[in-house]
Design a protein around this motif. Sequence first.
Motif, PDB file in Angstrom:
ATOM      1  N   ILE A 498       0.854  -1.181   0.000  1.00 51.20           N
ATOM      2  CA  ILE A 498       0.000   0.000   0.000  1.00 51.20           C
ATOM      3  C   ILE A 498       0.896   1.240   0.000  1.00 51.20           C
ATOM      4  CG2 ILE A 498      -1.810   1.238   1.224  1.00 51.20           C
ATOM      5  CD1 ILE A 498      -2.655  -1.481   0.125  1.00 51.20           C
ATOM      6  N   PRO A 499       0.728   2.093  -0.965  1.00 54.65           N
ATOM      7  CA  PRO A 499       1.556   3.303  -0.955  1.00 54.65           C
ATOM      8  C   PRO A 499       1.258   4.143   0.271  1.00 54.65           C
ATOM      9  CG  PRO A 499      -0.147   3.455  -2.629  1.00 54.65           C
ATOM     10  CD  PRO A 499      -0.199   2.064  -2.107  1.00 54.65           C
ATOM     11  N   ARG A 500       2.210   4.968   0.542  1.00 49.85           N
ATOM     12  CA  ARG A 500       2.088   5.775   1.750  1.00 49.85           C
ATOM     13  C   ARG A 500       0.890   6.708   1.622  1.00 49.85           C
ATOM     14  NH1 ARG A 500       5.140   7.324   5.954  1.00 49.85           N
ATOM     15  NH2 ARG A 500       4.825   9.409   6.786  1.00 49.85           N
ATOM     16  N   VAL A 501       0.039   6.626   2.617  1.00 50.68           N
ATOM     17  CA  VAL A 501      -1.138   7.484   2.659  1.00 50.68           C
ATOM     18  C   VAL A 501      -0.933   8.463   3.793  1.00 50.68           C
ATOM     19  CG1 VAL A 501      -3.623   7.566   2.975  1.00 50.68           C
ATOM     20  CG2 VAL A 501      -2.579   5.641   1.781  1.00 50.68           C
ATOM     21  N   HIS A 503      -1.835  10.494   6.585  1.00 49.79           N
ATOM     22  CA  HIS A 503      -2.953  10.539   7.510  1.00 49.79           C
ATOM     23  C   HIS A 503      -2.428  10.889   8.877  1.00 49.79           C
ATOM     24  CE1 HIS A 503      -1.780   6.687   9.334  1.00 49.79           C
ATOM     25  NE2 HIS A 503      -1.452   6.337   8.105  1.00 49.79           N
TER      26      HIS A 503
ATOM     27  N   GLY B  52      -6.398   7.469   7.208  1.00 48.30           N
ATOM     28  CA  GLY B  52      -5.995   6.798   5.992  1.00 48.30           C
ATOM     29  C   GLY B  52      -7.062   5.914   5.399  1.00 48.30           C
ATOM     30  N   VAL B  54      -8.923   5.285   2.703  1.00 46.78           N
ATOM     31  CA  VAL B  54      -8.794   5.798   1.339  1.00 46.78           C
ATOM     32  C   VAL B  54     -10.115   5.724   0.586  1.00 46.78           C
ATOM     33  CG1 VAL B  54      -6.349   5.310   1.210  1.00 46.78           C
ATOM     34  CG2 VAL B  54      -8.003   3.539   0.596  1.00 46.78           C
ATOM     35  N   LYS B  62      -4.690   5.220  -5.893  1.00 54.45           N
ATOM     36  CA  LYS B  62      -3.910   3.992  -6.041  1.00 54.45           C
ATOM     37  C   LYS B  62      -4.096   3.078  -4.836  1.00 54.45           C
ATOM     38  CE  LYS B  62       0.157   4.535  -7.689  1.00 54.45           C
ATOM     39  NZ  LYS B  62       1.601   4.855  -7.813  1.00 54.45           N
ATOM     40  N   ALA B  63      -4.153   3.664  -3.664  1.00 52.43           N
ATOM     41  CA  ALA B  63      -4.277   2.838  -2.469  1.00 52.43           C
ATOM     42  C   ALA B  63      -5.622   2.120  -2.441  1.00 52.43           C
ATOM     43  CB  ALA B  63      -4.113   3.708  -1.227  1.00 52.43           C
ATOM     44  N   ARG B  66      -5.532  -0.721  -4.714  1.00 52.40           N
ATOM     45  CA  ARG B  66      -4.788  -1.852  -4.145  1.00 52.40           C
ATOM     46  C   ARG B  66      -5.675  -2.655  -3.188  1.00 52.40           C
ATOM     47  NH1 ARG B  66       0.876  -1.059  -4.313  1.00 52.40           N
ATOM     48  NH2 ARG B  66       1.313  -0.383  -6.436  1.00 52.40           N
ATOM     49  N   TYR B  67      -6.418  -1.937  -2.381  1.00 56.38           N
ATOM     50  CA  TYR B  67      -7.303  -2.646  -1.447  1.00 56.38           C
ATOM     51  C   TYR B  67      -8.368  -3.421  -2.206  1.00 56.38           C
ATOM     52  CZ  TYR B  67      -5.318  -0.468   2.693  1.00 56.38           C
ATOM     53  OH  TYR B  67      -4.484  -0.109   3.699  1.00 56.38           O
ATOM     54  N   MET B  70      -6.783  -6.542  -3.378  1.00 56.41           N
ATOM     55  CA  MET B  70      -6.590  -7.492  -2.273  1.00 56.41           C
ATOM     56  C   MET B  70      -7.905  -8.170  -1.912  1.00 56.41           C
ATOM     57  SD  MET B  70      -4.179  -5.252   0.180  1.00 56.41           S
ATOM     58  CE  MET B  70      -2.801  -4.395  -0.521  1.00 56.41           C
ATOM     59  N   ASN B 248       2.617  -1.929   4.291  1.00 54.86           N
ATOM     60  CA  ASN B 248       2.074  -0.562   4.312  1.00 54.86           C
ATOM     61  C   ASN B 248       3.169   0.475   4.099  1.00 54.86           C
ATOM     62  OD1 ASN B 248      -0.700  -0.828   4.659  1.00 54.86           O
ATOM     63  ND2 ASN B 248      -0.467  -1.250   6.855  1.00 54.86           N
ATOM     64  N   ASP B 249       2.717   1.624   3.652  1.00 60.29           N
ATOM     65  CA  ASP B 249       3.630   2.775   3.493  1.00 60.29           C
ATOM     66  C   ASP B 249       4.788   2.478   2.562  1.00 60.29           C
ATOM     67  OD1 ASP B 249       2.054   4.257   5.056  1.00 60.29           O
ATOM     68  OD2 ASP B 249       3.420   4.427   6.749  1.00 60.29           O
ATOM     69  N   ALA B 250       4.535   1.675   1.559  1.00 64.10           N
ATOM     70  CA  ALA B 250       5.589   1.364   0.593  1.00 64.10           C
ATOM     71  C   ALA B 250       5.619   2.474  -0.447  1.00 64.10           C
ATOM     72  CB  ALA B 250       5.340   0.005  -0.060  1.00 64.10           C
ATOM     73  N   ALA B 251       6.163   3.611  -0.021  1.00 65.66           N
ATOM     74  CA  ALA B 251       6.123   4.760  -0.916  1.00 65.66           C
ATOM     75  C   ALA B 251       7.169   4.671  -1.999  1.00 65.66           C
ATOM     76  CB  ALA B 251       6.316   6.041  -0.110  1.00 65.66           C
TER      77      ALA B 251
END
Lengths: 508, 252
Positions: A498-501, A503, B52, B54, B62-63, B66-67, B70, B248-251
């Motif tokens: 999941i890209p960084r959101v 928040h 968060g 989304v 994008k997030a 992705r959900y 999943m 998570n947070d895979a920026a």
Amino acid sequence: MYSELAMLIVRAAKDWFLLIAQRWRVTLPCLLGGAVLYLGMAALWPKQYIGAALVELNPSNNWQSDVAGQRASEAEAIRRATAIPMWAAVVKRLDLSPETVADGRLADAAESLASQVSIQQIDDAKHGSPIIRVRYAASSREQALQVTRAVADNLAKPLLPITLAPTVAVAPTAFVAPLSPNRVKNIETRSLPHAQTAGTDLARQLQARGEEAAKLEAAIHENSAQLNALQQQQQAQMDRKPAPAPEQEPRVLPSKADPQLESLRQQLARDQQTLAELRKRYTDDYPDIVAAKDKAQDLQTDIGRLEAANARPAQPQPAAPPPSGDESARQRITQQLNQQLNQQLNQAQSAQDDLRRALERNHAQAAHLQSEIAASKTIDPATAALAKYSDTPAKTQPDLIEANPEIDNPAPVNPSTTPPNAAPSPSPSSSLSIAEGPVISVSPACFAAPLSWLLTFVFGALAAFAAAWLAERRDPSIRSEHMLRPLLPNSALFLGSIPRVRHEVIPE
Amino acid sequence: MKSFPNSQSQAFAAAKAKAAPQWTVPESRPSAAPGPAILHSPAALNTSRKDGFVFISDPRGKAANRYRAMAATILSGAWPRKRILITSPAPGDGKTMTCVNLALALSERGQSVFLAELNLVRPRYRFVFGSPSAAGVEAALKGQVAPQDITFQLGATRIAVASVATPMASNELLGKQTNLDALLAYGQINYQWTILDLPSIGEYPAIDDLASQAGPVVLIARSRKTKLDAFRRASAALGARLNYVLLNDAAW
């Protein structure tokens, strides 16, 4: 191709930016620490300050030579012609080698300085005439600046001709008679050969000294005649004393202004103007300014003396003796006449003394100039001049200029118009001029002021990058899918990332 | 009867436009979501909009996609129980965010979801949805209230939430198997999917029992936070029961 490369660069830059942003707790102190470290290193690193100045040779002075060898040697010729006196003056003025100078080895200090200063002719298309570059490196910025400026000034500054002292300059108006033709001829025949053979302004100066000496001698001769006449008049007055008082009218002094006094005042005005101009360029400690101040002070002293001398004769004359022929009245008139005569005698004697002192100074300067001209004619002028300078405590040219406070109306004189291997310059009247003032550069160049700030930032940024890279490398946390996949058991699948959101953190 | 927004997308659009929340107490529950519906406060909704989640803040992003992917992956699997167990190696890895977003993704695909917060020590739902009532999951696990009494409906979605009202000193209540089974049975009966938001393995090592009763087991890691060693230990603790791993947070 290029777009892919650009994408790679952009991605790498983004990655590094994000890395630094992610590690800001580490990178920010490292950025500041790196910058401080570089600044500290710049402050402590031994640096050399290089002063450079450009001196332009006047093209109207036939400096441009078609022979390459001559062009290359012009700068060296200037160095040799001006070497010892100039270096010694710079050493003394800037107090560069106090221990050496204290030991009495001023010539050694001058030679050492001369070996440290680079004087080279360079080709500069920007300037139409040849350019001489003066460079000097020192550990002190001030010293580099001062030495470079002094050398450039000494190269560009014309050697000042020495004129009559104010007291002497005034004297001819009252006492000097025209020069005898034979005397002038003798002076010229004594000076001209040197001027022709040396071809330098030293010879011209020497010639000027000769002319001045002739004027001084003529003035002394005329003054002596005047003095004798006054003495005879005094003697006659004393002889007439016992006789009955004649019907002699008292000597009436001219009521108009004294020409000596006017000349002195004009001279003083010119000197004060020159002093003001010099002060615009130099500090009060500059030798020219000191000399000009001394000269102005002397002039004021002379003016005061003359004014005092003129004040008494200008007093109202005593009333004429009574026609009754009173003896006491005649005696008073006789005493007044004697006093006036004595004053004139004293004035003439004082002028005579001044003339003799000026003549002695002129002779000393002429002798020094002759020795310099002789040194410049030898095979190795610099060595000869050095030896002469070391042997004799003769004053250098700047010293001579400083020692003579009566310098006036400096005319541009070229210190070296003729290289040793070049033909004598037919027109040595043009001067050198400073094309570009002293500029100080720092070695290593990375510590120069404009570059230093940029490099400080770069150094800090590099430290920040290094710290971020190291922190990233030592970070035990999971940072990417590639690190996660090898850790998965066989039963598990990577569901996704999941890209960084952005928040808010949920409070505790 | 006060009306709901007509559709979920309208609710999302309204929330995104920062309009006044229009969530109201339904007079009758949706057929797929029996039990009491509890209103969450407008302030809680605003909070959720900034979090968060989304599907509220950026449903086309994008997030969210992705959900959705999943959820599709999970739905495509054949599971003995439609009970998703979500845990992580350490606290703060994003379990709550994942649970809510995954529930929203499933709800978007027409699935009814029972979202149970089982992190008794560090409950988070009360900050997201507001305190439901005086009684929460901890009361149900103590047997003081029935599961339906602590469950509230999340707006017009097909999501029912059972959250903790009062933080507990420990997660020992999870060991009371009878009450826990009653809570899980309530979700299993009334909803198609049950999502269990468990404590991290570091906080509750005895998670193996719950995992054995679950369908898909998802382990959450967070980029630049979850330590490799902690992840290895959690993975080893779950063993073969671990089905999915989410980062998570895979920026970058």
